[in-house]
Design an enzyme around this catalytic site. Structure first.
Site, PDB file in Angstrom:
ATOM      1  N   ASP A 195     -15.915 -29.982 -57.916  1.00 39.90           N
ATOM      2  CA  ASP A 195     -16.649 -30.377 -56.713  1.00 39.90           C
ATOM      3  C   ASP A 195     -17.985 -29.637 -56.660  1.00 39.90           C
ATOM      4  O   ASP A 195     -18.021 -28.414 -56.486  1.00 39.90           O
ATOM      5  CB  ASP A 195     -15.819 -30.037 -55.465  1.00 39.90           C
ATOM      6  CG  ASP A 195     -16.495 -30.522 -54.193  1.00 39.90           C
ATOM      7  OD1 ASP A 195     -16.224 -31.666 -53.792  1.00 39.90           O
ATOM      8  OD2 ASP A 195     -17.316 -29.766 -53.625  1.00 39.90           O
ATOM      9  N   HIS A 205     -23.290 -35.472 -47.666  1.00 34.29           N
ATOM     10  CA  HIS A 205     -22.887 -34.071 -47.496  1.00 34.29           C
ATOM     11  C   HIS A 205     -22.709 -33.701 -46.013  1.00 34.29           C
ATOM     12  O   HIS A 205     -21.749 -33.019 -45.652  1.00 34.29           O
ATOM     13  CB  HIS A 205     -23.935 -33.162 -48.163  1.00 34.29           C
ATOM     14  CG  HIS A 205     -23.418 -31.834 -48.590  1.00 34.29           C
ATOM     15  ND1 HIS A 205     -23.909 -31.159 -49.674  1.00 34.29           N
ATOM     16  CD2 HIS A 205     -22.451 -31.036 -48.079  1.00 34.29           C
ATOM     17  CE1 HIS A 205     -23.265 -30.007 -49.819  1.00 34.29           C
ATOM     18  NE2 HIS A 205     -22.379 -29.912 -48.856  1.00 34.29           N
ATOM     19  N   TYR A 222     -26.091 -27.333 -53.993  1.00 36.94           N
ATOM     20  CA  TYR A 222     -25.626 -26.086 -54.615  1.00 36.94           C
ATOM     21  C   TYR A 222     -26.530 -25.631 -55.761  1.00 36.94           C
ATOM     22  O   TYR A 222     -26.426 -24.490 -56.217  1.00 36.94           O
ATOM     23  CB  TYR A 222     -24.188 -26.218 -55.149  1.00 36.94           C
ATOM     24  CG  TYR A 222     -23.143 -26.647 -54.135  1.00 36.94           C
ATOM     25  CD1 TYR A 222     -23.402 -26.610 -52.767  1.00 36.94           C
ATOM     26  CD2 TYR A 222     -21.899 -27.103 -54.547  1.00 36.94           C
ATOM     27  CE1 TYR A 222     -22.453 -27.023 -51.844  1.00 36.94           C
ATOM     28  CE2 TYR A 222     -20.939 -27.505 -53.626  1.00 36.94           C
ATOM     29  CZ  TYR A 222     -21.224 -27.478 -52.278  1.00 36.94           C
ATOM     30  OH  TYR A 222     -20.278 -27.890 -51.371  1.00 36.94           O
TER      31      TYR A 222
HETATM   32  N1  LIG Z   1     -18.882 -30.201 -47.944  1.00 34.43           N
HETATM   33  C1  LIG Z   1     -19.233 -29.028 -47.481  1.00 34.43           C
HETATM   34  O1  LIG Z   1     -20.042 -28.919 -46.541  1.00 34.43           O
HETATM   35  C2  LIG Z   1     -18.636 -27.797 -48.096  1.00 34.43           C
HETATM   36  C3  LIG Z   1     -18.820 -26.551 -47.481  1.00 34.43           C
HETATM   37  C4  LIG Z   1     -18.210 -25.425 -48.069  1.00 34.43           C
HETATM   38  C5  LIG Z   1     -17.449 -25.586 -49.222  1.00 34.43           C
HETATM   39  N2  LIG Z   1     -17.319 -26.804 -49.822  1.00 34.43           N
HETATM   40  C6  LIG Z   1     -16.554 -26.981 -51.074  1.00 34.43           C
HETATM   41  O2  LIG Z   1     -15.302 -26.303 -50.993  1.00 34.43           O
HETATM   42  C7  LIG Z   1     -15.218 -25.351 -52.050  1.00 34.43           C
HETATM   43  C8  LIG Z   1     -14.391 -24.145 -51.649  1.00 34.43           C
HETATM   44  O3  LIG Z   1     -14.869 -23.583 -50.449  1.00 34.43           O
HETATM   45  P1  LIG Z   1     -15.655 -22.187 -50.363  1.00 34.43           P
HETATM   46  O4  LIG Z   1     -16.309 -21.904 -51.665  1.00 34.43           O
HETATM   47  O5  LIG Z   1     -16.508 -22.224 -49.158  1.00 34.43           O
HETATM   48  O6  LIG Z   1     -14.544 -21.113 -50.032  1.00 34.43           O
HETATM   49  P2  LIG Z   1     -13.053 -20.739 -50.513  1.00 34.43           P
HETATM   50  O7  LIG Z   1     -12.677 -21.476 -51.731  1.00 34.43           O
HETATM   51  O8  LIG Z   1     -12.193 -20.837 -49.292  1.00 34.43           O
HETATM   52  O9  LIG Z   1     -13.216 -19.181 -50.824  1.00 34.43           O
HETATM   53  C9  LIG Z   1     -14.015 -18.688 -51.877  1.00 34.43           C
HETATM   54  C10 LIG Z   1     -14.056 -17.166 -51.763  1.00 34.43           C
HETATM   55  O10 LIG Z   1     -12.735 -16.630 -51.903  1.00 34.43           O
HETATM   56  C11 LIG Z   1     -12.675 -15.743 -53.008  1.00 34.43           C
HETATM   57  N3  LIG Z   1     -11.397 -16.041 -53.694  1.00 34.43           N
HETATM   58  C12 LIG Z   1     -11.090 -17.151 -54.417  1.00 34.43           C
HETATM   59  N4  LIG Z   1      -9.830 -17.080 -54.875  1.00 34.43           N
HETATM   60  C13 LIG Z   1      -9.311 -15.912 -54.444  1.00 34.43           C
HETATM   61  C14 LIG Z   1      -8.060 -15.263 -54.613  1.00 34.43           C
HETATM   62  N5  LIG Z   1      -7.086 -15.835 -55.311  1.00 34.43           N
HETATM   63  N6  LIG Z   1      -7.873 -14.050 -54.020  1.00 34.43           N
HETATM   64  C15 LIG Z   1      -8.857 -13.464 -53.304  1.00 34.43           C
HETATM   65  N7  LIG Z   1     -10.077 -14.022 -53.119  1.00 34.43           N
HETATM   66  C16 LIG Z   1     -10.301 -15.242 -53.681  1.00 34.43           C
HETATM   67  C17 LIG Z   1     -13.886 -16.036 -53.872  1.00 34.43           C
HETATM   68  O11 LIG Z   1     -14.327 -14.854 -54.500  1.00 34.43           O
HETATM   69  P3  LIG Z   1     -14.860 -14.775 -56.036  1.00 34.43           P
HETATM   70  O12 LIG Z   1     -15.640 -16.018 -56.321  1.00 34.43           O
HETATM   71  O13 LIG Z   1     -15.709 -13.546 -56.007  1.00 34.43           O
HETATM   72  O14 LIG Z   1     -13.658 -14.630 -56.908  1.00 34.43           O
HETATM   73  C18 LIG Z   1     -14.891 -16.502 -52.824  1.00 34.43           C
HETATM   74  O15 LIG Z   1     -15.509 -15.384 -52.212  1.00 34.43           O
HETATM   75  C19 LIG Z   1     -16.695 -25.031 -52.339  1.00 34.43           C
HETATM   76  O16 LIG Z   1     -16.872 -24.361 -53.564  1.00 34.43           O
HETATM   77  C20 LIG Z   1     -17.288 -26.405 -52.275  1.00 34.43           C
HETATM   78  O17 LIG Z   1     -16.991 -27.120 -53.455  1.00 34.43           O
HETATM   79  C21 LIG Z   1     -17.889 -27.914 -49.256  1.00 34.43           C
END
Ligand SMILES: NC(=O)c1ccc[n+]([C@@H]2O[C@H](COP(=O)([O-])OP(=O)(O)OC[C@H]3O[C@@H](n4cnc5c(N)ncnc54)[C@H](OP(=O)(O)O)[C@@H]3O)[C@@H](O)[C@H]2O)c1
Length: 280
Positions: free
Chosen positions: A46, A109, A51
């Site tokens: 994704d 988005h 990004y």
């Molecule tokens: N459509 C939208 O508006 C929108 C908005 C936000 C997100 N998204 C999508 O959703 C995806 C995921 O959401 P997100 O990136 O906001 O947040 P998330 O996946 O909820 O959390 C990511 C964070 O958690 C940490 N993490 C990951 N796995 C872990 C584990 N097993 N134990 C401890 N910490 C962990 C990562 O650290 P490290 O990387 O340092 O390991 C990072 O800081 C995004 O990458 C994007 O593709 C979409």
């Protein structure tokens, strides 16, 4: 190796229920992170023009040796490109950056209801063009509230295949999820571990100890059992592996309910009705 289930979208296309998100992954770290994810068995990526790392995602896909048809790739229309001609140019840019003739899923988005005279309808009609010409195998939206979706339903031809919204134990989104279930719109739960915020919750910690799993695995499993599509982000190889190792255990109904009961309607990201940011 974990067996990730597929979910059937409302147009008959299937999507792996579990994938890898690259929001806030720096461009120079993206190819490595995506490569690590593909090696760990992820087959769904994704990304978004916003990004700034579509090109690096494309590089990792090209070098992986995995056939393009086996990987589900999503990207998203940036906030500066909602007008139809801008959207057409933006979609061309996305395909060029990804080095692919198609995306599996293309999303608006953000609805940006306070921009573009509140007109996300003509933006959606332009997305329908990409679907009809086959370059977007499925189209959907992100951050749409029920009232935004109701308007699309009344004024356009195609029902979005997905709505990608923020969902995690502190933001269970019951109303949007129910609306989307009624209209056969699949939910993609973004920020599934609330960017780490929910991992120290005592209820989740207790369930994790009992299950012999980590808090992140328990929360990701909770999403899967609720039927949502998830794609946690990590640049840490051990976490990338940890996060996909959730298909060898189940949560009891009581545990699922206990986690859902943690809801506090708390967002980590912006409110979709107010968010109006356009890249400068
Ligand atoms: N459509 C939208 O508006 C929108 C908005 C936000 C997100 N998204 C999508 O959703 C995806 C995921 O959401 P997100 O990136 O906001 O947040 P998330 O996946 O909820 O959390 C990511 C964070 O958690 C940490 N993490 C990951 N796995 C872990 C584990 N097993 N134990 C401890 N910490 C962990 C990562 O650290 P490290 O990387 O340092 O390991 C990072 O800081 C995004 O990458 C994007 O593709 C979409």
């Amino acid at each position: 190796m974990s067996a990730v289930p597929d979910i059937m979208l409302n147009n008959g296309q299937s999507i792996p229920q579990f994938g890898f998100g690259v929001f806030q992954v720096k461009p120079d770290e993206t190819a490595q992170a995506v490569t690590t994810a593909l090696q760990a068995g992820y087959r769904h990526i994704d990304t978004a023009e916003m990004y700034g790392n579509e090109r690096q995602v494309g590089e990792a896909l090209a070098k992986s040796g995995v056939d393009r048809s086996e990987i589900f790739v999503t990207s998203k229309l940036n906030n500066d490109s909602h007008r139809p001609d801008d959207a057409r140019r933006a979609f061309d840019r996305t395909l060029e950056a990804l080095g692919s003739e198609y995306v599996d899923l293309f999303l608006i988005h953000w609805p940006l209801p306070t921009r573009y005279d509140g007109d996300y309808v003509s933006t959606w009609k332009t997305m329908e063009e990409f679907y009809h010409d086959g370059r977007a195998r499925s189209i959907g939206v992100s951050n749409f509230q029920p009232h935004h979706l109701r308007r699309l339903h009344g004024e356009t031809e195609i029902t979005p295949a997905v709505n990608q919204i923020e969902v995690h134990p502190y933001l269970t989104q019951d109303e949007v999820r129910q609306f989307c279930a009624d209209y056969q719109i699949a939910i993609e739960a973004y920020s599934p571990i609330a960017q780490g915020l929910v991992l120290t919750d005592p209820t989740i910690d207790e369930i994790a100890r009992r299950a012999g799993k980590t808090p992140a695995q328990v929360v990701l499993r909770w999403h899967v059992e609720r039927g949502d599509i998830v794609f946690p982000k990590s640049v840490t190889p051990a976490r990338i592996s940890e996060n996909i190792e959730i298909f060898d255990f189940e949560l009891s109904g009581e545990d699922v309910e206990a986690i859902s009961a943690l809801n506090r309607n708390e967002r980590t990201g912006p409110d979709p009705d107010k968010f109006d940011w356009i890249p400068g």
